[in-house]
Structure formats: structure tokens, C-alpha cells
Design an enzyme around this catalytic site. Structure first.
Site, PDB file in Angstrom:
ATOM      1  N   GLY A 275       0.853  -1.196   0.000  1.00 30.04           N
ATOM      2  CA  GLY A 275       0.000   0.000   0.000  1.00 30.04           C
ATOM      3  C   GLY A 275       0.878   1.231   0.000  1.00 30.04           C
ATOM      4  CE1 TYR A 316      -0.609   4.619  13.415  1.00 29.24           C
ATOM      5  CE2 TYR A 316      -0.688   6.297  11.702  1.00 29.24           C
ATOM      6  CZ  TYR A 316      -1.221   5.174  12.319  1.00 29.24           C
ATOM      7  OH  TYR A 316      -2.354   4.621  11.820  1.00 29.24           O
ATOM      8  CB  CYS A 355      -9.503  23.459  19.746  1.00 32.23           C
ATOM      9  SG  CYS A 355     -10.035  24.937  18.906  1.00 32.23           S
ATOM     10  CD  GLU A 356      -7.824  17.380  20.365  1.00 26.44           C
ATOM     11  OE1 GLU A 356      -7.009  16.998  21.233  1.00 26.44           O
ATOM     12  OE2 GLU A 356      -8.965  16.940  20.254  1.00 26.44           O
ATOM     13  CE1 TYR A 384      -2.729   2.578   5.496  1.00 26.36           C
ATOM     14  CE2 TYR A 384      -0.417   2.890   4.932  1.00 26.36           C
ATOM     15  CZ  TYR A 384      -1.517   2.075   5.042  1.00 26.36           C
ATOM     16  OH  TYR A 384      -1.421   0.757   4.694  1.00 26.36           O
TER      17      TYR A 384
END
Ligand code: LLP
Length: 425
Positions: A275, A316, A355-356, A384
Site C-alpha cells: 500500500g 504515530y 483545538c488540540e 494513510y
């Protein structure tokens, strides 16, 4: 060759400048290169040619039906993990008889859909699933083919979130239990168990874990054959690396050099499920600088793409090389390196509007000085990237654009506010 290169201080995708493409499609946008997809697909085909493999492109990496159509026209099969992905393959004109279907939790509806479609192999992840598949294929009077997914217990040395072939992972059955599964189900007429499947993780940047896993699995195949079970195919999964940095991963030829001799003369049809190695460097995410600011000791570059568009850095610790689309002469590059040593760069965090605190695309990154309106390319975003995007913070998803030489095809239009609420009453 990947078709994203700087020419006269401008980043090009194939024969169009990204700046020109963005004038048509705006930002944030995923821009794919058709010829890079083709190049990487052909790379696998060529490298593994002595085994005449079936390459089943892993739809989860980048599943737009136009990508499926393009690869299917080149003869590709497909690796799917849901009924939705099988539907995508069918809508893209893919050949169902070249589909392999993995996943630990296939529902009855999904299994029936795949039985009906006549797929090549169900990659069986447990005895319970196998029993269910036997029951369902009997109920519709259709024989199917099964590949037992075994867990070879090797360490692929990748991120803990993407390790799949170590003991205790949820995937497949422990390799020692495989003989028992064959003893119990190996002569079943509804599900013909004639294949073994492994997939050890992703991305796997060295060839050794494949060699260990394949060697272990070939021993199992030998044992099963001695017990008179017919094993005609071997699926060795995906997980082959992509160059997030230039020269980071082995090429298809490097993997093949070690893998082909192991499988040659074993009378096994080889199936691969790449992939990332096909899609990764076939796509970039283009984003625009909204603001820059100083926060404590840090320089922040706030852009219009966020973790909802590309979640890999947050999820990740995924590294994506980022560089401006238009550069001064001294910043023109021909390779991507983690420690880019060009005088005049500044160390910045590239962050999105969500907002993170974990909403970032890059941390402590050397970049040329940037100002509002500058375009940035986030490289190796073809795999991905879009497929893992969401509408978090009510952000419409980005557009997907496929470039073929000088053709611009908007293969998924940018979502609108209406799209955000279209399923709500
Ligand atoms: N086959 C099976 C059974 C898989 O589970 C996967 C990926 C593949 C093939 C394709 O692996 P590839 O060649 O693309 O490495 N979202 C993560 C990657 C998850 C991979 C899941 N399985 C990421 O962004 O790194």
C-alpha cells in the site's frame, strides 16, 4: 522516479507547477501523481517477476475509486479490509477475482458480500471466523477459498501502533496453532484452505523481518504439505517502506533480492499487498500559511491543514518532510533530509487550526522564512493521508487531485458545509 521535483524554484507535480494547480483547486488539497503510482506498482511487478506475483494493492492506503481504476487497468488486484473497500474496488472497475480480504472482525453481511463477489481469498484471522465463513458459504451454496493468516511472531521494528506480526497482537492465529486449524478444517469443502497469509507490520524498513517470517512460514507450509494438505498460494502482506526521507527504505528490488530466492521453486503462487510503498510518494498535501507567531521560545507557523487532514504526525509520531512550494534559489532542493543544513532556515513548529495541542504537522523543523500566503508541500502523504482524514472541528475534508502529465483531474471535490450536515436530520 517520483514526479515531484523543483524546477526554476518551483515545485512541480509531473509537468505542472503546484502553484498553478492550487490556483484551480485551492488548499488544503491532496495532489497525486498518476505516473508515480504507476512507477511504484511497476517496480514491484518487475522486481518480483521471476515469481509472476499477483500484486494486490492495499486499498486502505489510498482508496479513491480513480486510483483503483488506474491500478486495475495495469492488472492490479486489491487487498481489502471491509465491505466498504470491496465496494470501492467494484466501483473502480477492479476485478473481484483478484481481491484478498483480511480483517479480524468481518460481519456476516460483509462475508456474504465477498462470497457473492467471488473474491480470491478470505484471509482467515481466527477459528471462530472460519466456522462462520463455512456456515455462510454453505447457506448460499458457494465454495470459497481461504488463506489462514498466521502470526509468525517476528519483530518488524516499527511503531508499536503498526506492529502486527508479534505474539499477542490481535491479528491471525499463532503459528504453532496453524496445524491444529488445518487438522480441524483443512478438508472442509465449503472453505478450501489452500493458502497461508502473513503481514508483519508497516512500515518495515529492513528486509530481515520478512526473511525470518517467510522462513518460519515456509517450514509450516512444508509440514502441512507432508500431512497431505494442498497449499498453493502464499500471501506475504505489505508493509514495505516508503521514502519519507530520501534513501530511507529498501527498493522493491532490494526486498525482492532476498525474498524471491526463498519462494522460488516452492510451487507457490505469490501474492503481495503493498500500500504505502505504492501510494506514499505518489501524493503530497498542499497547505497555505495563515499566520506566523512567536510562542515562548518557539516560532509557530500556522497553516490551513490540520490533524483532521493528516493524522500521522499526531497518531504515530509520523515524520513528513515539509518544504515550500516556491523557494529562493538557495533553498531549491533535490532530496529530503531530516537535518537539512541550508543557511538561512529557521526552526519552527508547523501547526494546524484545530483545538488540540497534538494538532501539528511538524515540530522543530528547519524551514526557509515563511509569510502569510506561502504554500507548503507535505511530502509522502499519498498513503494513510486522505483516507484517515475526518471532519473534526467541522472542517470539510480536503480535495483530492490526480495529475497525469499536464492533466488536472479533481477526483474528489472539496467537501462543503452542506456535506458536513447532509446525514443529519
Ligand atoms: N496487508 C495487510 C493485512 C495490512 O494490514 C496492511 C496495512 C497492508 C497489507 C498494507 O501495508 P502497507 O504496504 O501500506 O504498509 N495507518 C498506518 C499504517 C497502518 C497499516 C495497516 N495495515 C500509518 O499511517 O502508518
Amino acid at each position: 522516479m517520483d514526479h515531484f521535483n523543483y524546477k526554476d524554484q518551483q515545485l512541480f507535480c509531473e509537468n505542472l507547477s503546484i502553484k498553478e494547480i492550487v490556483e484551480k483547486v485551492d488548499t488544503p488539497s491532496y495532489i497525486y501523481s498518476a505516473n508515480t503510482f504507476k512507477h511504484h506498482y511497476e517496480g514491484f511487478q518487475k522486481a518480483f517477476a521471476p515469481l509472476d506475483p499477483l500484486i494486490c494493492y492495499s486499498v486502505k492506503a489510498c482508496g479513491n475509486i480513480n486510483i483503483i481504476k488506474m491500478l486495475s487497468e495495469m492488472g492490479s488486484g486489491f487487498d481489502v479490509v471491509s465491505g466498504g473497500e470491496l465496494f470501492r474496488v467494484q466501483q473502480g472497475g477492479g476485478d473481484s477475482s483478484k481481491v484478498v480480504y483480511a480483517g479480524v472482525g468481518k460481519t456476516d453481511a460483509e462475508l456474504l458480500q465477498a462470497i457473492e463477489a467471488g473474491i480470491a481469498f478470505f484471509n482467515i484471522e481466527s477459528e471462530a471466523e472460519l466456522e462462520n465463513l463455512i456456515r455462510l458459504s454453505q447457506s448460499v451454496n458457494k465454495q470459497v477459498h481461504g488463506a489462514l493468516r498466521v502470526n509468525p511472531d517476528v519483530d518488524p521494528k516499527t511503531h508499536r501502533h503498526t506492529t502486527t506480526g508479534k505474539r499477542g497482537n490481535k491479528f491471525g492465529v499463532d503459528i504453532e496453532r496453524a496445524q491444529k486449524v488445518f487438522k480441524d478444517y483443512g478438508n472442509n469443502d465449503w472453505v478450501k484452505l489452500s493458502c497461508i497469509h502473513i503481514h508483519i507490520g508497516s512500515p518495515v524498513y529492513t528486509v530481515d523481518p520478512y526473511v525470518s517470517a517467510i522462513t518460519k512460514t515456509l517450514e509450516l507450509i512444508d509440514t502441512l504439505r507432508k500431512q497431505d494438505f494442498t497449499i498453493s498460494s502464499f500471501i506475504i502482506g505489505g508493509g514495505f517502506g516508503a521514502d519519507y526521507l530520501t534513501g530511507q527504505s529498501p527498493s522493491a528490488a532490494d526486498y525482492a533480492k532476498e525474498i524471491v530466492p526463498l519462494i522460488q521453486n516452492k510451487n507457490l503462487k505469490l501474492i503481495l499487498e503493498p500500500g504505502r510503498s505504492i501510494a506514499g510518494n505518489a501524493g503530497v498535501l498542499i497547505t497555505k500559511v495563515l499566520y506566523t507567531k512567536q510562542a515562548g521560545d518557539k516560532k509557530m507557523v500556522i497553516v490551513d491543514a490540520a490533524m483532521n487532514d493528516l493524522i500521522r504526525p499526531a497518531f504515530y509520531d509520523g515524520y513528513h518532510f515539509i518544504w515550500p512550494v516556491s523557494v529562493d534559489k538557495k533553498f531549491e532542493i533535490d532530496h529530503r533530509s531530516q537535518d537539512i543544513a541550508i543557511e538561512g532556515t529557521q526552526t519552527v513548529d508547523v501547526v494546524g487550526p484545530i483545538c488540540e495541542s497534538v494538532d501539528f504537522l511538524a515540530k522543530n523543523r528547519a524551514l526557509p522564512p515563511l509569510k502569510r500566503g506561502d504554500l507548503l508541500a507535505v511530502f509522502t502523504a499519498g498513503a494513510y493521508g486522505f483516507v484517515m482524514s475526518s471532519q473534526y472541528n467541522a472542517r470539510p475534508r480536503a480535495a483530492e487531485v490526480l495529475i497525469d502529465d499536464k492533466d488536472v483531474n479533481i477526483i474528489r471535490r472539496r467537501e462543503t458545509y452542506e456535506d458536513l450536515i447532509s446525514h443529519e436530520k
